[in-house]
Design a protein around this motif. Structure first.
Motif, PDB file in Angstrom:
ATOM      1  N   ILE A 231       0.835  -1.212   0.000  1.00 25.80           N
ATOM      2  CA  ILE A 231       0.000   0.000   0.000  1.00 25.80           C
ATOM      3  C   ILE A 231       0.862   1.250   0.000  1.00 25.80           C
ATOM      4  O   ILE A 231       0.644   2.178  -0.793  1.00 25.80           O
ATOM      5  N   ALA A 232       1.851   1.297   0.892  1.00 24.87           N
ATOM      6  CA  ALA A 232       2.720   2.474   0.976  1.00 24.87           C
ATOM      7  C   ALA A 232       3.470   2.695  -0.330  1.00 24.87           C
ATOM      8  O   ALA A 232       3.659   3.827  -0.781  1.00 24.87           O
ATOM      9  N   THR A 233       3.902   1.601  -0.962  1.00 23.59           N
ATOM     10  CA  THR A 233       4.634   1.687  -2.224  1.00 23.59           C
ATOM     11  C   THR A 233       3.789   2.333  -3.308  1.00 23.59           C
ATOM     12  O   THR A 233       4.243   3.241  -4.012  1.00 23.59           O
ATOM     13  N   GLN A 247       0.889  12.353   2.395  1.00 21.89           N
ATOM     14  CA  GLN A 247       0.341  12.222   3.743  1.00 21.89           C
ATOM     15  C   GLN A 247      -0.140  10.791   3.996  1.00 21.89           C
ATOM     16  O   GLN A 247       0.117  10.218   5.056  1.00 21.89           O
ATOM     17  N   GLN A 248      -0.822  10.214   3.000  1.00 24.29           N
ATOM     18  CA  GLN A 248      -1.312   8.848   3.155  1.00 24.29           C
ATOM     19  C   GLN A 248      -0.154   7.859   3.304  1.00 24.29           C
ATOM     20  O   GLN A 248      -0.204   6.954   4.144  1.00 24.29           O
ATOM     21  N   ALA A 249       0.891   8.048   2.497  1.00 24.88           N
ATOM     22  CA  ALA A 249       2.037   7.152   2.570  1.00 24.88           C
ATOM     23  C   ALA A 249       2.759   7.276   3.905  1.00 24.88           C
ATOM     24  O   ALA A 249       3.205   6.275   4.480  1.00 24.88           O
ATOM     25  N   ALA A 250       2.884   8.497   4.398  1.00 27.70           N
ATOM     26  CA  ALA A 250       3.535   8.708   5.700  1.00 27.70           C
ATOM     27  C   ALA A 250       2.748   8.000   6.797  1.00 27.70           C
ATOM     28  O   ALA A 250       3.334   7.343   7.677  1.00 27.70           O
ATOM     29  N   LEU A 279      10.884   5.495   2.697  1.00 22.94           N
ATOM     30  CA  LEU A 279       9.601   5.978   2.181  1.00 22.94           C
ATOM     31  C   LEU A 279       8.927   6.884   3.205  1.00 22.94           C
ATOM     32  O   LEU A 279       8.341   7.917   2.850  1.00 22.94           O
ATOM     33  N   TYR A 280       9.011   6.500   4.470  1.00 20.60           N
ATOM     34  CA  TYR A 280       8.413   7.322   5.529  1.00 20.60           C
ATOM     35  C   TYR A 280       9.098   8.683   5.607  1.00 20.60           C
ATOM     36  O   TYR A 280       8.431   9.726   5.675  1.00 20.60           O
ATOM     37  N   ALA A 281      10.425   8.676   5.569  1.00 26.60           N
ATOM     38  CA  ALA A 281      11.164   9.935   5.651  1.00 26.60           C
ATOM     39  C   ALA A 281      10.815  10.839   4.476  1.00 26.60           C
ATOM     40  O   ALA A 281      10.580  12.051   4.656  1.00 26.60           O
ATOM     41  N   GLU A 282      10.764  10.279   3.274  1.00 29.83           N
ATOM     42  CA  GLU A 282      10.452  11.082   2.084  1.00 29.83           C
ATOM     43  C   GLU A 282       9.024  11.609   2.135  1.00 29.83           C
ATOM     44  O   GLU A 282       8.781  12.796   1.875  1.00 29.83           O
ATOM     45  N   ALA A 283       8.076  10.724   2.466  1.00 26.94           N
ATOM     46  CA  ALA A 283       6.671  11.132   2.496  1.00 26.94           C
ATOM     47  C   ALA A 283       6.436  12.200   3.559  1.00 26.94           C
ATOM     48  O   ALA A 283       5.741  13.195   3.310  1.00 26.94           O
TER      49      ALA A 283
END
Length: 377
Positions: A231-233, A247-250, A279-283
């Motif tokens: 999902i995050a990807t 925001q959703q990915a974070a 991915l969290y850091a970027e999002a």
């Protein structure tokens, strides 16, 4: 066709000794489906996953117009050696017997990783071997869609919610990879023998989210982690559709990290932890959550025993640069991220037709023109 007996190779066909019958799970093989006409000619019940182009054709022993257990031969013998082989019909690799869903998914992922490693730069894509006849692209497409169609048939018949959830998770994972390579792709969700026309990348990614979210509550903690990573990807791959996906990915990445299933393991496999952390850091950074992004980057470096790269006063651009640089660190290598990063960061602007790879010509031919080619190919 030549056939060589490889050491430790397991063949899952059996032959009646002294006879020319080739058997698969007891059914006598008479060949392969090689045309839509052959498929149209057989309208009765058929073993799931085989009534497709390239699938095995079985003999209707009792002549009742369908293939079922009543058509199975008795007294089968396993192949002891190549000397026992009289004739072998080879079916596409997606129909390998005695593979688990996990090993099939792993094989498809490895094909995707290989394409990402060898066809992600402009120079690589301009090479003469990247064309509609490319074997690696054709193999990935055939394996991915052969498996998806098999999953669709099983989903249509599966009554157990836990098993259904795992099937949906696997389908979502496969669909998350296809648009990265080909862009708009066929979106097959029903038990059918043919693929539909291509759907937009956004629609494919929405199905990935839908399947994954529907499956999550019935999955084990390990599988739930994998579903959330999928999902995050795709949420990060959808940021071109709107910044709300950052925001959703974070939020999704934080949910994964809070599960406690991932963490740095010295000498272990840290790909999932690295991927989710970056991915969290970027999002978070692109969503304006600078402190959370900074802490995520520094926490990853600290866990790996490296000097933290970001001081407390770091700007959004400095954090952005640190995230992108991290992917080049050998300790943080993550397979299958080269082209998604290139695309998401806008580094492929001006690539023309090379933004997407070509749809395999075999897939276009087999679809009778329903599936179209990417522009310029």
């Amino acid at each position: 066709m030549s056939f060589a007996w490889a050491p430790n190779l397991k063949l899952y066909y059996s032959v009646e000794k002294g006879d020319s019958k080739n058997l698969f799970e007891g059914w006598e093989i008479t060949g392969l489906f090689t045309s839509f006409g052959e498929l149209d000619d057989f309208t009765g019940t058929y073993p799931g996953g085989h009534n497709v182009l390239g699938g095995l054709k079985f003999k209707d022993v009792n002549g009742d117009g369908k293939i079922d257990n009543n058509d199975k031969m008795k007294g089968n013998m396993e192949l002891p050696s190549n000397a026992a082989i009289i004739e072998v019909f080879i079916s596409p690799e997606v129909y390998r017997k005695q593979e688990t869903d996990s090993t099939i998914l792993e094989r498809i992922q490895n094909k995707f990783f290989s394409i990402d490693a060898t066809m992600s730069t402009l120079t690589q894509r301009q090479g003469g071997s990247v064309n509609p006849e490319n074997d690696a692209l054709a193999s990935f497409w055939a394996d991915a869609y052969g498996t998806i169609m098999n999953l669709n048939q099983r989903l249509a018949n599966e009554q157990n919610d836990d098993k259904k959830a795992r099937l949906m998770k696997n389908r979502a994972c496969i669909y998350s990879m296809l648009p990265v390579v080909f862009g708009d792709v066929p979106l097959a969700v029903l038990a059918a023998d043919t693929l539909p026309a291509r759907s937009s990348m956004a629609d494919v990614y929405r199905l990935v989210e839908q399947d994954s979210y529907m499956a999550i509550n019935a999955l084990t903690l390990h599988d739930k982690t994998d579903a959330l990573i999928t999902i995050a990807t795709v949420q990060m791959q959808m940021v071109s559709e709107g910044t709300q996906y950052y925001q959703q990915a974070a939020t999704t990445c934080k949910q994964i990290l809070d599960l406690g299933t991932l963490g740095w393991q010295a000498g272990g496999d840290n790909e999932k932890y690295v991927k989710v952390s970056l991915l969290y850091a970027e999002a978070a950074n692109e969503n304006g959550q600078l402190q959370e992004a900074l802490e995520a980057v520094n926490r990853l470096y600290q866990a790996a025993g490296l000097t933290i790269p970001l001081p407390p006063s770091s700007t959004q651009e400095q954090i952005r640069s640190a995230v992108r640089t991290a992917y080049d660190n050998s300790k943080f290598a993550v397979k299958g991220t080269k082209y998604t990063n290139t695309s998401r960061w806008g580094l492929n602007s001006g690539w023309g037709k090379y933004i997407l790879l070509p749809i395999p010509q075999k897939a276009i031919n087999n679809s009778r023109g329903i599936i179209t080619q990417n522009a310029g190919w």
